[in-house]
Design an enzyme around this catalytic site. Structure first.
Site, PDB file in Angstrom:
ATOM      1  N   SER A 410       0.831  -1.211   0.000  1.00 36.38           N
ATOM      2  CA  SER A 410       0.000   0.000   0.000  1.00 36.38           C
ATOM      3  C   SER A 410       0.858   1.251   0.000  1.00 36.38           C
ATOM      4  O   SER A 410       0.393   2.315  -0.372  1.00 36.38           O
ATOM      5  CB  SER A 410      -0.861   0.073   1.256  1.00 36.38           C
ATOM      6  OG  SER A 410      -1.571  -1.094   1.431  1.00 36.38           O
ATOM      7  N   HIS A 431      -2.074  -2.661  -6.785  1.00 35.08           N
ATOM      8  CA  HIS A 431      -2.618  -2.399  -5.449  1.00 35.08           C
ATOM      9  C   HIS A 431      -4.120  -2.624  -5.431  1.00 35.08           C
ATOM     10  O   HIS A 431      -4.880  -1.887  -6.053  1.00 35.08           O
ATOM     11  CB  HIS A 431      -2.274  -0.964  -5.020  1.00 35.08           C
ATOM     12  CG  HIS A 431      -2.774  -0.646  -3.652  1.00 35.08           C
ATOM     13  ND1 HIS A 431      -3.399   0.526  -3.340  1.00 35.08           N
ATOM     14  CD2 HIS A 431      -2.772  -1.381  -2.516  1.00 35.08           C
ATOM     15  CE1 HIS A 431      -3.743   0.511  -2.066  1.00 35.08           C
ATOM     16  NE2 HIS A 431      -3.379  -0.643  -1.548  1.00 35.08           N
ATOM     17  N   GLU A 443      -5.063  -0.138  -8.409  1.00 30.50           N
ATOM     18  CA  GLU A 443      -4.041   0.818  -8.863  1.00 30.50           C
ATOM     19  C   GLU A 443      -2.900   0.039  -9.530  1.00 30.50           C
ATOM     20  O   GLU A 443      -2.398  -0.925  -8.943  1.00 30.50           O
ATOM     21  CB  GLU A 443      -3.479   1.607  -7.674  1.00 30.50           C
ATOM     22  CG  GLU A 443      -4.437   2.663  -7.141  1.00 30.50           C
ATOM     23  CD  GLU A 443      -3.957   3.341  -5.850  1.00 30.50           C
ATOM     24  OE1 GLU A 443      -4.183   4.540  -5.683  1.00 30.50           O
ATOM     25  OE2 GLU A 443      -3.353   2.644  -5.007  1.00 30.50           O
ATOM     26  N   ASN A 481      -4.484   5.923  -1.033  1.00 32.44           N
ATOM     27  CA  ASN A 481      -4.101   6.053   0.375  1.00 32.44           C
ATOM     28  C   ASN A 481      -3.514   7.421   0.709  1.00 32.44           C
ATOM     29  O   ASN A 481      -3.485   7.819   1.868  1.00 32.44           O
ATOM     30  CB  ASN A 481      -3.139   4.928   0.776  1.00 32.44           C
ATOM     31  CG  ASN A 481      -3.912   3.636   1.050  1.00 32.44           C
ATOM     32  OD1 ASN A 481      -5.099   3.684   1.374  1.00 32.44           O
ATOM     33  ND2 ASN A 481      -3.263   2.504   0.900  1.00 32.44           N
TER      34      ASN A 481
END
Ligand code: 3HC
Length: 651
Positions: A410, A431, A443, A481
Site C-alpha cells: 500500500s 494495489h 491501482e 491512500n
C-alpha cells in the site's frame, strides 16, 4: 470533404427499406445521428417503393442510448420524441431489429416502432437511473404499457437490462430471430406487408393495470429504505406512475421530470463518473499499441486476507493460481478462507460445480519455487520491507525471465523492491483495495524502471479481473491512500478541536458514505494502519490513542465503537471518546455543523488530490475520483473528491 460513412444507410430488399444506424462504437444517438435518422425515416416513408421499414444497428449492438456527453449542454432538435412521433404516425410498418444492446433512448426508439424483433442474445433496458436520469423519450410510458407495471418499474428503477427470451415472454418484443438478424427482420417485415398486419402503436395501448392500490406507495417505501440518497429513483417512480394517465399527459409529465433530472447535481456527477471510469483506461504513457504479455498462470505470495482475496479474484477470472504460503499452518488457514468464500458465494447463488471449478484452479503450496510456472506474481505479504525484499530476490531467482513481478504494497517503496531483482523493468505495483473480492478498482503503479509492457499487462490483467485499473505513479500511498492519509489528518485536527467521533461519522454518513471513517477503520482493524503510521513516523496522537488503549476494532470487540460478542453493529461508546479526550487533555466540545465537518475533511482530500496531480502521481483528477468511488465508497452521485472539490471549494 467528409469521407466518413453516413450515420444512417438506406438500402432496399424488395419493398423493405433497411435503415442501418452506423455510429461507432455503440450507435449512441448524437445530434448528427438523430438528424440523419429522422431524414432517412421521412425519406422512406415518403417514397413509392417502400412498404415496410427495418431499423437495425451496425457493429456490436442496436443503440446504446442518447449520447451522454450531450447532456451537459442544450440538446438540439430533433430529439428522440420527435423521431418517435414520425415513426409512430407512419402508415408503413416499422420494425426494430435488435442485437447486442438496446438501451435507454435506443429501447425508446425501438418501442416507437410498430414491431420489435431481436436475436436471442440481445439485451434491452432503461439504464438511465444509473446516470441519475429518468428515461426521457417515452420509456416510462411505453414500457409499462408493453410489459406491465411491476417489470417496467423494476427495469426503470433498477436500470438492469433484460434478455430477449424474457422480453418476448413479457411482450416487449414480438419475435426472436434465430438465424441472421437482418434477413430475419426483412422476412418478418415482408410478412407484415403480406398479411396487412396492423400498425401496432404502443401509445394506443391502454394505461397499465395497477397491480394493487399500494403499488407505488410500497415502491417508494422500499426505495427510502434501500437508497435514501438517490433522487433519480424517486423521479423514476413518479414518471412510471404517470403512465396511469392518458398517454400524452403521461408523456408531458415524463418530459418535466426528465428535464429536472438532467439538470440535477447528482446526474451531472454520475455522468461524469461514466466517462471517468472509461477515461481511466487511457494512460498517456501507454499508447494503445503497447505490447501486452499473455498471462495464464498467476502466483500469489501470501494467503492472508488480502492474498486469499486476490487469489479468488484471479481464479474467478479464469486464471490458474498458485497460492504460496510460508508454512503448512498458514496454508491451511488460507485454504479455509477460500472454502468459506466459495461456500458463501454458493449461498448467494453461485452454482456449486462452478464454485468447485474455481476453487480447484487455486493450488496451494509452501514451496516458493512453484512460482516458476507463473506469468504474473502478486506479492501480498505483510507490509515489511525487509521481508518483501527477500521475497523479490527469491522471485528473481525462480520466476520465468519474462514474468511480471507485482507487489500489492500500500505504501512501501516499489523501487527498493525492484532493486532486489535483476529485472526492475518487470516490477510493478498492483494495489488491490479491501475487500479485494468486492472493490472494483485497482491501482497499477509505475516504479521508476517499470517497462510500459509490464504496466500495460497490469492494466490488461485488471480488466480481466473485471476491475477498473487506474494508473498511478509511485509514492507513499499512491493515489488512494494519499487521500486517505489526508482524511485522517483532517479527522485528527477535528478531534483535537473537540469534535466527537460520533459527530464526524454521522456527518460523513449524511454526506453519503455508507459508514463514517471511524466505523470503516474499526471494520478494517486498527492495528495494521497504526503500525504502518508508526513505521513511517506519522503521528496522529488522538486517532492512535484508541489503539494505544488496546482497542483494535471490531475483531477485538472494541475500537472507536464497542461491539457485542458475535455482533458487528457498532455501538457508540463513551469510553472511546473519553480516551480521545484524555489524550487531548480536554473535554470541552466545539460545535461544527455536519456540513462544516464534511467541508474540512473533503477540503483536505481535495488539496491532497491537487498535489497528486501536480506531482504527476495521478494523470487526471477523474482517476482520483474513480479510485475513491470504487475503492473507498465515496458516493458516486457526488462525483468523487475532486469533482466535489472543484464545485465546492476551489481555491
Ligand atoms: N453516449 C456516449 N458515449 C457512449 C455511450 C453513450 N450512451 N455508451 C458508450 N459510450 C462510449 C464509451 O464512453 C466508450 O468510449 P471510449 O471508448 O472513448 O472510452 C465507448 O462508447 C465504449 O463503451 P464501453 O467501454 O462502455 O463499452 P462496453 O462494450 O463495455 O459497454 C455498453 C457497452 C453496455 C453499451 C455501455 O457502454 C453502456 O452501458 N453505455 C451506456 C448506456 C446508457 O446509459 N444509455 C442511456 C443513455 S441516457 C438516454 O438514453 C436518455 C434517454 O432516455 C433520452
Amino acid at each position: 470533404m467528409n469521407d466518413r460513412a453516413p450515420l444512417v444507410r438506406t438500402e432496399h430488399v424488395g419493398a423493405v427499406a433497411i435503415l442501418t444506424i452506423d455510429n461507432p462504437p455503440v450507435n449512441a444517438t448524437s445530434h448528427a445521428l438523430r438528424t440523419a435518422l429522422k431524414a432517412a425515416i421521412e425519406a422512406v416513408l415518403g417514397d413509392l417503393i417502400t412498404q415496410a421499414v427495418v431499423l437495425i444497428g451496425a457493429g456490436r449492438g442496436f443503440i446504446a442510448g442518447a449520447d451522454i456527453s450531450e447532456f451537459d449542454r442544450k440538446r438540439d432538435e430533433p430529439l428522440n420524441p420527435a423521431i418517435i412521433a414520425v415513426m409512430e404516425r407512419a402508415n408503413k410498418p416499422i420494425v426494430a431489429a435488435i442485437h447486442g444492446h438496446a438501451l435507454g433512448g435506443g429501447l425508446e426508439l425501438a418501442m416507437g416502432c410498430h414491431y420489435r424483433v431481436a436475436t436471442r442474445e440481445a439485451r434491452m433496458g432503461q439504464p438511465e437511473v444509473k446516470l441519475g436520469l429518468t428515461p426521457g423519450a417515452g420509456g416510462t410510458q411505453r414500457l409499462p404499457r408493453l410489459v406491465g407495471l411491476p417489470l417496467a418499474l423494476d427495469m426503470i428503477v433498477g436500470g438492469d437490462p433484460i434478455a430477449a427470451p424474457l422480453a418476448l415472454e413479457r411482450g416487449l418484443i414480438d419475435s426472436i430471430i434465430e438465424g441472421e438478424l437482418r434477413a430475419g427482420a426483412v422476412a418478418f417485415a415482408d410478412n407484415l406487408v403480406r398479411d396487412k398486419a396492423p400498425l401496432k402503436r404502443v401509445r394506443d395501448l391502454p394505461p397499465p393495470e395497477l397491480p394493487d392500490p399500494e403499488f407505488f406507495v410500497q415502491a417508494r417505501a422500499d426505495l427510502t429504505k434501500r437508497r435514501p440518497h438517490l433522487q433519480a429513483h424517486d423521479s423514476c417512480v413518479a414518471a412510471v406512475e404517470a403512465s396511469l394517465l392518458p398517454f400524452d399527459e403521461g408523456l408531458a409529465r415524463e418530459a418535466e421530470i426528465f428535464a429536472a433530472t438532467v439538470a440535477s447535481e447528482q446526474s451531472k456527477a454520475l455522468r461524469y463518473q461514466f466517462f471517468a471510469e472509461r477515461d481511466a483506461a487511457k494512460v498517456s504513457y501507454l499508447p494503445a499499441d503497447t505490447p501486452v504479455r499473455e498471462v495464464k498462470q498467476v502466483a500469489v505470495i501470501g494467503g492472508g486476507t488480502m492474498g486469499s482475496a486476490i487469489a479468488i479474484c484471479c481464479a474467478d477470472a479464469g486464471y490458474g493460481v498458485t497460492l504460496v504460503e510460508a508454512d503448512p499452518a498458514a496454508l491451511a488457514r488460507a485454504r479455509a478462507t477460500l472454502r468459506k468464500h466459495y461456500d458463501s458465494a454458493i449461498k448467494r447463488g453461485l452454482k456449486g460445480d462452478e464454485a468447485e471449478r474455481r476453487l480447484t484452479r487455486i493450488v496451494g503450496t509452501t514451496a516458493i519455487d512453484a512460482v516458476s510456472i507463473a506469468d504474473l506474481v502478486v506479492e501480498a505479504v505483510t507490509e515489511d520491507l525487509a521481508l518483501k525484499q527477500q521475497i523479490f530476490a527469491a522471485l528473481d531467482r525462480m520466476a520465468k525471465p519474462e514474468a511480471i513481478l507485482a507487489t500489492n504494497t500500500s505504501y512501501l517503496d516499489i523501487d527498493t523492491l525492484a532493486s532486489a531483482t535483476h529485472r526492475p523493468e518487470n516490477v510493478i505495483g498492483l494495489h488491490f483495495f479491501a475487500p479485494a473480492t468486492q472493490m472494483r478498482v485497482i491501482e497499477v503503479v509505475r516504479a521508476t524502471k517499470s517497462s510500459t509492457e509490464a504496466l500495460a499487462t497490469g492494466m490488461a490483467v485488471g480488466r480481466k479481473l473485471r476491475k477498473i485499473p487506474v494508473a498511478a505513479g509511485a509514492c507513499d500511498g499512491f493515489i488512494g491512500n494519499r487521500l486517505l492519509t489526508a482524511r485522517w489528518r483532517a479527522t485528527e485536527a477535528l478531534l483535537s478541536e473537540g469534535i466527537t467521533i460520533l459527530d464526524i461519522d454521522r456527518a460523513m454518513v449524511a454526506f453519503g458514505f455508507a459508514v463514517g471513517p471511524f466505523v470503516a477503520a474499526d471494520m478494517a482493524g486498527l492495528d495494521i494502519s497504526y503500525r504502518a503510521r508508526k513505521q513511517r513516523g506519522r503521528n496522529l496522537p488522538l486517532v492512535d490513542a484508541i489503539v494505544d488503549a488496546g482497542r483494535f476494532g471490531q475483531k477485538t470487540g472494541a475500537g472507536y465503537y464497542r461491539y457485542d460478542p458475535g455482533n458487528r453493529t457498532p455501538l457508540p461508546d463513551p469510553e472511546a471518546q473519553a480516551i480521545v479526550d484524555k489524550a487531548r487533555g480536554s473535554t470541552t466540545r466545539t460545535s461544527l455543523s455536519a456540513d462544516e465537518i464534511v467541508a474540512r475533511i473533503l477540503g483536505a482530500m481535495y488539496d491532497e488530490g491537487k498535489n497528486l496531480l501536480k506531482d504527476g502521481i495521478a494523470e487526471r483528477a477523474s482517476d482520483i475520483d474513480v479510485i475513491w468511488v470504487y475503492g473507498y465508497g465515496f458516493p458516486a452521485y457526488r462525483g468523487g473528491p475532486m469533482f466535489y472539490g472543484e464545485r465546492n471549494f476551489k481555491r
